[in-house]
Each structure stands twice: as structure tokens, then as C-alpha cells.
Design an enzyme around this catalytic site. Structure first.
Site, PDB file in Angstrom:
ATOM      1  N   PHE B 246       0.810  -1.228   0.000  1.00  0.00           N
ATOM      2  CA  PHE B 246       0.000   0.000   0.000  1.00  0.00           C
ATOM      3  C   PHE B 246       0.839   1.271   0.000  1.00  0.00           C
ATOM      4  CE2 PHE B 246      -2.333  -3.271   2.536  1.00  0.00           C
ATOM      5  CZ  PHE B 246      -3.212  -3.643   1.546  1.00  0.00           C
ATOM      6  N   GLY B 472      -0.112  -8.621  -3.695  1.00  0.00           N
ATOM      7  CA  GLY B 472      -1.463  -9.093  -3.402  1.00  0.00           C
ATOM      8  C   GLY B 472      -2.460  -8.670  -4.462  1.00  0.00           C
ATOM      9  N   THR B 473      -1.975  -7.946  -5.445  1.00  0.00           N
ATOM     10  CA  THR B 473      -2.854  -7.376  -6.460  1.00  0.00           C
ATOM     11  C   THR B 473      -3.296  -8.382  -7.503  1.00  0.00           C
ATOM     12  OG1 THR B 473      -0.905  -6.805  -7.762  1.00  0.00           O
ATOM     13  CG2 THR B 473      -1.751  -5.124  -6.268  1.00  0.00           C
ATOM     14  N   GLY B 514       2.177  -0.108 -11.868  1.00  0.00           N
ATOM     15  CA  GLY B 514       2.899  -1.364 -12.002  1.00  0.00           C
ATOM     16  C   GLY B 514       2.457  -2.182 -13.193  1.00  0.00           C
ATOM     17  N   PRO B 598     -10.658  -9.765 -14.812  1.00  0.00           N
ATOM     18  CA  PRO B 598     -11.838  -9.247 -14.091  1.00  0.00           C
ATOM     19  C   PRO B 598     -11.906  -9.718 -12.644  1.00  0.00           C
ATOM     20  CG  PRO B 598     -12.458 -10.142 -16.233  1.00  0.00           C
ATOM     21  CD  PRO B 598     -11.011 -10.484 -16.033  1.00  0.00           C
ATOM     22  N   GLN B 604      -9.484  -5.749  -6.465  1.00  0.00           N
ATOM     23  CA  GLN B 604      -8.771  -4.500  -6.201  1.00  0.00           C
ATOM     24  C   GLN B 604      -9.741  -3.358  -5.934  1.00  0.00           C
ATOM     25  OE1 GLN B 604      -5.431  -4.350  -5.635  1.00  0.00           O
ATOM     26  NE2 GLN B 604      -4.661  -3.650  -7.587  1.00  0.00           N
ATOM     27  N   GLY B 669      -5.150  -0.024  -8.829  1.00  0.00           N
ATOM     28  CA  GLY B 669      -4.826  -0.324  -7.434  1.00  0.00           C
ATOM     29  C   GLY B 669      -5.322   0.716  -6.451  1.00  0.00           C
ATOM     30  N   GLU B 670      -5.517   1.937  -6.903  1.00  0.00           N
ATOM     31  CA  GLU B 670      -5.776   2.996  -5.932  1.00  0.00           C
ATOM     32  C   GLU B 670      -7.141   3.648  -6.086  1.00  0.00           C
ATOM     33  OE1 GLU B 670      -1.850   4.930  -4.880  1.00  0.00           O
ATOM     34  OE2 GLU B 670      -1.364   4.146  -6.866  1.00  0.00           O
TER      35      GLU B 670
END
Lengths: 330, 712
Positions: B246, B472-473, B514, B598, B604, B669-670
Site C-alpha cells: 500500500f 497481493g494485487t 505497475g 476481471p 482490487q 490499485g488505488e
């Protein structure tokens, strides 16, 4: 980590003898609090006497209609017991409102009553705390005390007792049984936790070396209609910021009997006797409930950041008693 | 020699279809080893000792008595630690946080500053000795008081300019029919990944190796090489599985301390942070105080937008939380002023934390838009439609793609927004008042140069090597699908190896860049390999390997406003007699480019939205003004949402094509956390009629003024 001795016992007398008068020895129940405190260095016992295999894991009705709960009964077993659910539903609700399933499977009734406050200063050995290190001061009074006491605190300590179970047991006049080298004894839960005063490190009235063997709930028909409501900062797995155990019996629109105890407002589960006095014999309605709350909270001394608890407890008294009165009328 | 075919055996288009994690079985069976549990022969264990004072000097470290304790091998501190280099710029374009450059001087700039490392044969011995180590300080008065009225705040340029100003703000405000002026605050928040930071350092044949849990092996290897003045080729960092990062898992004190100890003792040394140490050593999100002024015509068209964000940093390193940046992408106004300012206090240095800038910034801005909608008497979504910009409000650049309104359209339809009565405080169910809220989300879609190596093996399989990080993504799985499509083979013929700096330079798992950056490198190498194999040449026993470097391609990208967008919806229940707030359902619809997998993408988005619940209602690190340190620095005291707090959350996406983008992937991710807290806060207003401008929305904040009656 520090090395420590560990002994497992299967006999109450052996347990008491093994602990002896050693101030550095502790009884180990489920370990859900003590082991955490050992990890953080708050507790550094030289010896642990594991009492989980003692024959104190039963819940039995006695001839006089009381319910005797062994000290090593787990929270899960207590909450699930048919007699508890039927006769003292608020006790089941209180236990289930605490911790998580895994913790409740480990934690014991005796240990629950002896668990330590979750005050963040108490838990951090780098900070002062009169409870952990008498005379070092109480930084919570000037510092972070959003979840600290509004009732019965002192200038030496404003920490609250974390138990949910204890609140319901207090409402129902539970009596604690214990064993010492000099023989057995009993303490009403109402007298179990002494006032904070200038000795916040003295948390119970148990004689030194005493082992809790059980808790007895006297018969209380009023408890059959009872409720525990816990308010916390998330939906699960958090200590209360205010809680209430209440039982109500209404006859002809008048409060015939009532039990009321508060959690997370004082150094001990707080029996609301002033409120009960207002309620008994008065009309079962919102005005009475509000007056009862006012009577109990008249002595509240909130700190700068926990005044909300006075409002919260007033609302909980009125809200839960109203629900019980409606249920009674059905 | 074998001949490998591609194309003809292809199941075309693995990208876009759901695949479980390729390492999923290893993870759920425990076969996947994390940095702190990989066995090493002769392993020694280090335990960090942190300062208990907030400001001052170390006058002495009483190491003599500790050195005699069982198993103790060494005590490192400022008087005996090797010097390290800190005057350099790292991969991400910034200097190292001196908190990681441990034991270089006697100054203590905050509580929790590393003052010593005790190394022993076992972890238990190291801990016991570390806790017994007496450190004396000359204590000085400290200042940890963060507030919006700090006179010593100053603007700081970071990856974006501190200040942007367009138009005459005061005159546009004066000319506005409706004006909003409000202050919003967010608290100090912590990453709290499940897996604590852990590193094992050792020397192997003249090379330094570090087995770590981090977000970029290239990044950490480069930092260690510079800090220890080593040839970059002589440092290898591996990080195969990571239990969450994170933003917190870059170069930190534990790796540097482990390298120092391994160098001195000439044996492997492992250092793991405790959960409590993570609160001062792993970085965190600064608290923010944000002031927003909006001026609009009666129909809601913005004439003036001002967004100021104040955050804090340590006295040793500048890091700014750029909360005001989000307005530069989201909304235009005739006068548009934004500024990010900073104040330096005796606290640890904050760092990037999931959606840095956007997470707290969107709480303020999207709450303010909701307040403006209320004042204008128009629907919050209609207000956003009315203010949808044609080009970047500050940059003037075109958007690469902007499908925010498509997200709102789809979201409103699914959420049942059309049936919503906009008036607050009307809906009751038992003791609960109900309300719904919405907010917009955005996050930049960047890319950074990366290299990849793809090998056609003689057995017909393919191996991809890239110094990517799967924190973990699902990145490892995503890259497997991307490579399979580029090679025109099925994913089961592709093996993706990541988390090793020896694979060549690559972008970190950060900035939502990433997967976009790595995919670009993998597609480039795999595409070239496929073309070579198409020529029909056989594959020699050592395979055929193609390398790629995307530096030039990324440098050639046209200047555009590149962002992912989203629309967040939440329904809450509020008991105003107890202050409890419960989220009942959430929906997020996103426009985030091409979705590679998906299954993990939904994970995520939902993860980000769940964190939004925590941000809105629970998370808050409490700093004790007297000691300067935290109170309740553990996961019992620092609340994150439990399962019981997380209701039905749905996340989905709309088409978001960009034909000019060679990869078409945007980071995901965010953005899931962006706007989520605002949607919940806006729903709390709709339920109760009370605005909450300070997070978290705790019971004690809901209780006093919460009567259920609407007021301004």
C-alpha cells in the site's frame, strides 16, 4: 521475550498451593488477555499456573434456583447454554457482543472478570500509568481519553473496565466464589472491584493468591426479559464505548422490578442503582426512563473529550428500557 | 532442437477473462513462503530499539550489559555503525528518508526513531535484550501539534507543483450566486499490511543478497547499492510474495539495519518489524486540513474553485500529501486555485499510502461538491455533469480518455439513484435513519520505463522474467495473461517469474503504474519473440530469449491528461441516539482502461472501497501531545473495518478505450478508495441532515449535534 515457568494443574487445591504467595506468578485461563500483555511487557510473570484443566467447566442449576457457572467455562459455552439463554438472555447477548468467535472459544469466565483495561497508556510500557506503575502519573487525564470513565473515576486513573460479560453479571447480582490456601470465600460482584481512589493498581478485592472457582447467578425472574446493547466504534471486534445491560418487569403499566448496569463508563461494571430506585414503582414510560437516566448520570464527571458518553448512556437507558417495555406489553 | 508454434494453438484473448491467481494454491496451502519465514542456515536475528522521546540527543547506549545476555551477538548504534551514503536520488526521483539510514548520528527527531539493533542467535533472545537495553537521552521540547492555523506552513513542489492559479478567485467568488466555504480534516492513517516488513540480508560470493517484502526489487536494490556504495550489479534483492504494501514497502530501517549486521557478523541476519514498530517505521498518511471555497452560478456552474491542503512531515525529510491535486483533473472553473502546503513537526516521515493526495483530497472536494449541490438545489450527479471539463482544467491538455459520466450513468441506473428524494433526514427504519450518497473518483494513469525478458523454452513453454512485484494485487497472474496474448498461446504455457532485481530494472508496484508499466515491457518482448518464432526457426536447448526496454516508447507518449475515473455510491444507516453509522451497500463503477483480469480487478476495486469504509468511519492514529508518540498503536487500538462493517459491495467498469495507447491498461490499485469516504459522508448527511467534515465519522462526532433534523 523473557523466559517463564509453566505448570498445568488438574486440582483446585494444587492450583492454589502452586501459586502460593508468589507475586510473580499468575493463573492462566484462556490467555486471551494475559498472553497479549506478556508480549507487550505489561505483564512479566515468572510462572504461569494453567488452570484450564480444572474441573470447573460446568454450568449447573442449584436447588435454590440459582445458576452456578464454573470459572473455566468458556465464553462460547456460557453464551450457548440453554439455561443462560432462557433465564438471563442479556448475559448471552453480552458475551456474544465481545471479542471474536476464536477468542470466545478460548476465553474463560474467571479470566473475563480479571481482564485488564484497554487504556492505551496502560498497554504501552514506555508511558506513565498509575495502574501499571503506581505513582508514575495518569497521562490519559490530560491526553487521549475519548473512551475513558465518566463515573467513579479519580485523579489517579480514568481507565474503564473492558468486560461485556461483567456488565450483565453485575446487573444480575452475581456472586464470585474463590479458593485460597485458607479455604473458600465469596464476594458479590458489586464488591469485587474496589473504588479507584488513589490505588488504581488494586483492581479486585480478592485475597492474595485466590483462585476464582465460579460465579453464581441468583434466581431473578426479571432477567428473563433482558437485553444487552453495546455501542462501539465499529460493528464487531471492538471494546464498548458505552453499553447497558437491562432487565425490566412491568405490571399494570408500573415498573415492578428492574436491573440496570452500564459498561465502559467506569473502572468496573457500573450498577445503576440510583436509576433503579427511580424506576421501581414508577410508570413504565419515557419520562420515568429519562428521569432514571438523569438520576444515575447526575454524578457523572466527564473529561474534556468524553462528554458524549453522558448523552450516549442517557439515550441507551431510554432506548433499551423503551424496547423492553414494548416487548413486555406484547 | 524443437519447434515451438504460436498462433495456431492460441486461445485468443486471455486478457479480459477471469483467472484465479497462478500462485493461489501455494498461498492458501502455506507453500508460498514470505520473507520472514524463509529458512536460512546460520541465521541471526535483529531486533530494532526505537526512541521513547520525541526530540533530543542520545547521550548513551548502555550496550555493555546487554552484550552479556544469552545469545547476544552485537548491538549496533550510532557510535559503532558503519557510515552510509544518503546524498543521492533514488529510482523514484527523491532522496532517501533518513529514517532508513539508521544509526548515523545522535539526534532523535521523533518517537520511534531507530536508535539501536540488537542481534542474537534467536529472535526471542534479541527481543529480550532489545527490551533490556537502556538508552539515555538529552530530551528537548517537542512539537507535534498539527492544525490548519500553523503559521510555519509552506508550499512544497513534489511530483506536482505546489501551487496552481488561474483567474481572479475573489472576484469570481463575489460574482457567484452560491458560495461554499468549508474546512475538512482527515486524520493520520496507516497502511497496516497483513504481513509486517521483514528482510534477511547476507553476503554470497561477494554479492549482497536481501530477501525482502517490498514493492520493487529494482527500487530497493538500487537504494541499498547507493547507500552502501556498492556496484549495482553486486546487490540482489528478492521479494517473491508480499502480504500487502500500500505504499509502505520501500527502503526502510529494517533492510538497512539487516545489511549492516550481516556485513559485520558475516552471516545472514533477519530483521522484522513488530506491528507496533510499523506505526513509526513504515510511513503513514499525513493528517490533512483542507479548505475549499466554491463559487457557482445558480445552476451550479463553477465560477471559482479553491482547494488548499495542509499536511505534515518530519524534521528530517520532506514528504507532502498533495490533496489539492485532485481538483486539477476533476473540475474546471473560471478562477481555479489549488495549493499543497506542508508543516514540519517532530513526527515520523509520512509516505505514499493508497491514492496519496487523491484519497484525502477527494474526501474534501467531493464532500464540497455535495454541499454545493444541496445549496444550488440540484442533484449531485447533475452538478458534476454540468462541470465536466473538456480539457485539463489546469494543464489545458486533452484527456486521453475521460468516461466519468458513463460511470455515473451506469452507476445511477444500477444503484436506483433516480428514485432518490434529495431531502435529508426523512427515511427511518427502526432506530436507523437511512441515506444515500455519491462521489466521483479519479487517479492518474502513468507508466514508467521497465525491462522484461521473455524466453521460448525448448519444451514449448515460455518464461517471463521481470522485476515486478505482486503485493497481493494479482500482478503475477495479470502478466501471465498479457504475455499469453502477446505470444498468442494459452496462459498455461507461460511461467512468469517476478520479484528479483537480477531480472533487470522495472517499475515498482506503486502509483497504480505497475501492471501498466510491466505489461508494456512484457508485450514488447513477447511480441518480438512471437515474430521471431513465426519465422520458423527452431528453439535451441537453451531457448530463445528476447529483452525489452520501454524507456523510449514511454518517452514518446504524447502529453495528455491520463486518468482513470469512477463513480462511487453508498447507502448508510445512522442511529443518531448512539452515533453508530453502518454502511448498507456500496457500488463503484470505474472507467479504467482495459481490464486484464476481471477477477482480481474486482478484488482490487472492492478492496479500495472497503478501505474507503475504514477511512470514512474507523481509521485514525491517535498521537499523544505530551509524549509525542501514539496511543493504541496496534490493530486493537487502530480500527479498520471488520467483516461485520463491510456490506454488499459491487464494483464494475465501463468501456474505456484509448486507441492511441499502446497498452490500453490503466492502473486500478488505488482508484477504489478515491471518493469512497466522501460518498459515505454524503450519505450520512442525506440520512441525518448533518454534515461531517472531519474523518473518521465516529459515534462521538455523530452524537452531540445529531438530532435527525436537517440543518445547514
Amino acid at each position: 521475550m523473557r523466559e517463564f515457568g509453566y505448570q498445568r494443574v488438574s486440582d483446585v487445591a494444587d492450583a492454589v498451593a502452586l501459586l502460593g504467595a508468589d507475586p510473580d506468578a499468575r493463573f492462566l485461563g484462556g490467555g486471551t488477555n494475559l498472553v497479549d500483555l506478556m508480549k507487550t511487557g505489561v505483564e512479566r510473570p515468572a510462572r504461569l499456573v494453567d488452570v484450564r484443566e480444572l474441573p470447573l467447566d460446568r454450568i449447573e442449576s442449584t436447588k435454590d434456583g440459582a445458576l452456578r457457572i464454573g470459572a473455566t467455562v468458556t465464553n462460547s459455552d456460557l453464551a450457548a447454554h440453554p439455561e443462560v439463554r432462557r433465564r438471563y438472555p442479556a448475559l448471552t447477548q453480552a458475551v456474544l457482543a465481545g471479542a471474536s468467535g476464536q477468542l470466545r472459544n478460548m476465553a474463560t469466565v474467571g479470566g473475563n472478570l480479571l481482564q485488564r483495561t484497554r487504556c492505551g497508556y496502560f498497554a504501552d510500557v514506555t508511558k506513565p500509568c498509575n495502574k501499571r506503575l503506581p505513582g508514575s502519573g495518569c497521562p490519559a487525564i490530560e491526553g487521549e481519553h475519548r473512551n475513558h470513565a465518566i463515573l467513579g473515576a479519580s485523579d489517579h486513573c480514568v481507565a474503564v473496565h473492558p468486560s461485556d460479560m461483567g456488565v450483565a453479571l453485575t446487573a444480575f447480582d452475581a456472586v464470585v466464589s474463590y479458593e485460597t490456601a485458607d479455604g473458600p470465600g465469596e464476594l458479590p460482584l458489586a464488591d469485587f472491584y474496589p473504588p479507584v481512589g488513589h490505588t488504581p493498581h488494586l483492581e479486585t478485592a480478592l485475597p492474595p493468591g485466590a483462585l476464582i472457582t465460579g460465579v453464581t447467578l441468583p434466581p431473578a425472574p426479571v432477567a428473563a426479559l433482558s437485553r444487552y446493547r453495546k455501542v462501539r466504534e465499529r460493528a464487531s471486534y471492538a471494546f464498548a464505548i458505552g453499553s447497558i445491560a437491562a432487565a425490566l418487569e412491568v405490571r399494570d403499566g408500573v415498573v415492578h422490578d428492574v436491573r440496570l448496569a452500564f459498561g465502559a463508563v467506569a473502572s468496573r461494571p457500573w450498577r445503576a442503582r440510583a436509576a433503579e430506585r427511580v424506576l421501581r414503582g414508577a410508570p413504565a414510560g419515557g419520562e420515568t426512563f429519562a428521569a432514571a437516566a438523569e438520576a444515575e448520570l447526575a454524578t457523572a464527571k466527564p473529561l474534556p473529550h468524553n462528554g458524549y458518553k453522558v448523552t450516549l448512556m442517557r439515550n441507551l437507558v431510554v432506548g433499551v428500557l423503551t424496547e423492553l417495555a414494548e416487548e413486555a406489553a406484547r | 532442437m524443437t519447434t515451438v508454434t504460436t498462433g495456431t494453438t492460441t486461445a485468443k484473448g486471455s486478457v479480459g477473462t477471469a483467472h484465479t491467481r497462478v500462485e493461489g494454491r501455494d498461498k492458501v496451502t502455506g507453500a508460498a513462503r514470505y520473507a520472514g519465514e524463509i529458512p536460512f542456515a546460520e541465521l541471526a536475528h535483529g531486533w530494532l530499539v526505537l526512541s521513547t522521546v520525541a526530540r533530543g540527543r542520545i547521550s548513551s547506549v548502555q550496550d555493555a550489559s546487554v552484550l552479556g545476555m544469552p545469545g547476544v551477538l552485537a548491538v549496533l548504534h550510532h557510535r559503532n555503525a558503519p557510515p552510509v551514503e544518503t546524498d543521492y536520488i533514488g529510482l523514484l526521483g527523491v532522496r532517501p528518508d533518513p529514517t532508513a539510514a539508521v544509526f548515523q548520528h545522535d539526534r532523535v527527531p521523533h518517537v520511534g526513531w531507530p536508535v539501536a539493533l540488537v542481534v542474537a542467535e534467536t529472535s526471542e533472545q534479541a527481543r529480550e535484550a532489545a527490551e533490556a537495553l537502556v538508552v539515555h537521552y538529552e530530551e528537548e521540547p517537542h512539537d507535534v501539534a498539527f492544525s490548519g492555523s500553523r503559521a510555519d506552513a509552506y508550499p512544497l513542489d513534489a511530483h506536482m507543483p505546489a501551487v496552481s492559479e488561474k483567474g481572479d478567485l475573489e472576484s469570481e467568488l463575489a460574482a457567484s450566486a452560491v458560495v461554499l466555504d468549508a474546512e475538512y480534516t482527515t486524520p493520520e492513517e496507516h497502511h497496516s499490511p497483513m504481513e509486517p516488513h521483514a528482510a534477511t540480508a547476507f553476503w554470497d560470493g561477494g554479492r549482497l543478497e536481501v530477501v525482502d517484502s517490498n514493492q520493487g526489487t529494482t527500487w530497493v536494490a538500487g537504494e541499498l547499492a547507493k547507500m552502501f556504495s556498492l556496484d549495482p550489479a553486486s546487490v540482489r534483492v528478492r521479494s517473491e510474495h508480499v502480504g500487502g504494501g500500500f505504499g509502505s514497502k520501500g527502503l526502510r530501517a529494517h533492510q538497512v539495519a539487516a545489511v549492516m549486521a550481516a556485513t559485520i557478523l558475516q552471516r545472514p541476519v533477519r530483521v522484522i518489524m513488530t506491528r507496533r514498530q510499523m506505526f513509526s517505521l513504515a510511513g503513514y498518511r499525513s493528517p490533512t486540513t483542507q479548505r475549499i471555497r466554491l463559487g457557482a452560478d445558480a445552476d451550479g456552474r463553477l465560477r471559482a474553485l479553491e482547494h488548499h491542503c495542509l499536511s505534515l512531515t518530519s524534521t528530517v525529510h520532506e514528504f507532502i500529501e498533495p490533496g489539492a491535486g485532485v481538483a486539477r483533473a476533476m473540475y474546471d472553473a473560471d478562477a481555479h486555485h489549488t495549493a499543497n502546503r506542508l508543516v514540519r513537526l517532530d513526527v515520523p516521515t509520512p509516505t505514499w499510502m493508497r491514492a496519496p493526495g487523491e484519497a484525502p483530497g477527494s474526501f474534501a472536494l467531493e464532500s464540497a461538491l455535495d454541499e454545493l449541490a444541496e445549496k444550488c438545489g440540484i442533484d449531485p450527479i447533475a452538478l458534476r455533469v454540468r462541470n465536466e471539463p473538456e480539457r485539463g482544467p489546469v494543464s489545458g491538455l486533452p484527456f486521453s480518455s475521460r468516461n466519468l459520466l458513463a460511470c455515473f450513468r451506469e452507476g445511477a441506473h444500477r444503484f436506483g439513484w433516480a428514485d432518490r428524494d434529495p431531502r435529508p433526514g426523512l427515511r427511518r427504519e427502526g432506530r436507523w435513519l437511512l441515506g444515500t450518497g455519491t462521489a466521483a473518483a479519479s487517479f492518474p494513469a502513468g507508466a514508467a520505463p521497465s525491462t522484461a525478458v521473455v524466453t521460448a523454452e525448448a519444451d514449448g513453454s515460455f518464461t517471463v522474467r521481470i522485476a515486478a512485484a505482486d503485493i497481493g494485487t494479482g500482478a503475477r497472474t495479470a502478466l501471465t495473461l498479457v504475455a499469453a496474448d502477446a505470444l498468442e498461446v494459452t496462459p498455461d504455457r507461460v511461467r512468469v517469474r517476478i520479484g528479483d532485481s537480477d531480472f533487470g530494472p522495472a517499475m515498482i508496484a506503486g502509483g497504480s503504474m505497475g501492471t501498466r508499466s510491466w505489461s508494456w515491457a512484457v508485450m514488447t518482448a513477447a511480441g518480438e519473440l512471437r515474430e521471431r518464432l513465426a519465422l520458423g526457426t527452431g528453439v535451441p536447448p537453451e531457448g530463445i530469449t528476447v529483452r525489452s526496454d520501454t524507456s523510449a516508447a514511454i518517452g514518446a507518449l504524447a502529453q495528455k491528461e491520463r486518468h482513470a475515473f469512477g463513480a462511487q455510491f453508498a447507502e448508510v444507516a445512522v442511529d443518531v441516539t448512539t452515533g453508530e453509522v453502518r454502511v448498507r451497500r456500496m457500488l463503484g463503477v470505474f472507467a479504467a482502461g482495459r481490464i486484464v483480469n476481471p477477477l482480481t480487478a474486482r478484488n482490487q476495486f472492492i478492496g479500495g472501497m472497503t478501505w474507503g469504509i475504514s477511512m470514512a468511519l474507523h481509521e485514525e492514529a491517535v498521537r499523544d501531545q505530551s509524549s509525542g508518540g501514539h496511543v493504541g498503536a496496534d490493530l486493537a487500538g487502530y480500527h479498520v473495518a471488520t467483516h461485520a462493517d463491510v456490506p454488499l459491495i459491487e464494483a464494475d467498469w465501463v468501456d474505456d478505450p484509448d486507441p492511441e495507447d499502446p497498452v490500453g491498461i490503466k492502473g486500478i490499485g488505488e482508484i477504489g478508495i478515491v471518493g469512497a469516504a466522501a460518498a459515505i459522508a454524503n450519505a450520512v448527511w442525506h440520512a441525518t441532515g448533518v454534515r461531517h467534515r472531519s474523518l473518521p465519522i465516529r459515534p462521538d462526532r455523530v452524537l452531540p449535534g445529531a438530532t435527525g433534523a436537517p440543518h445547514a
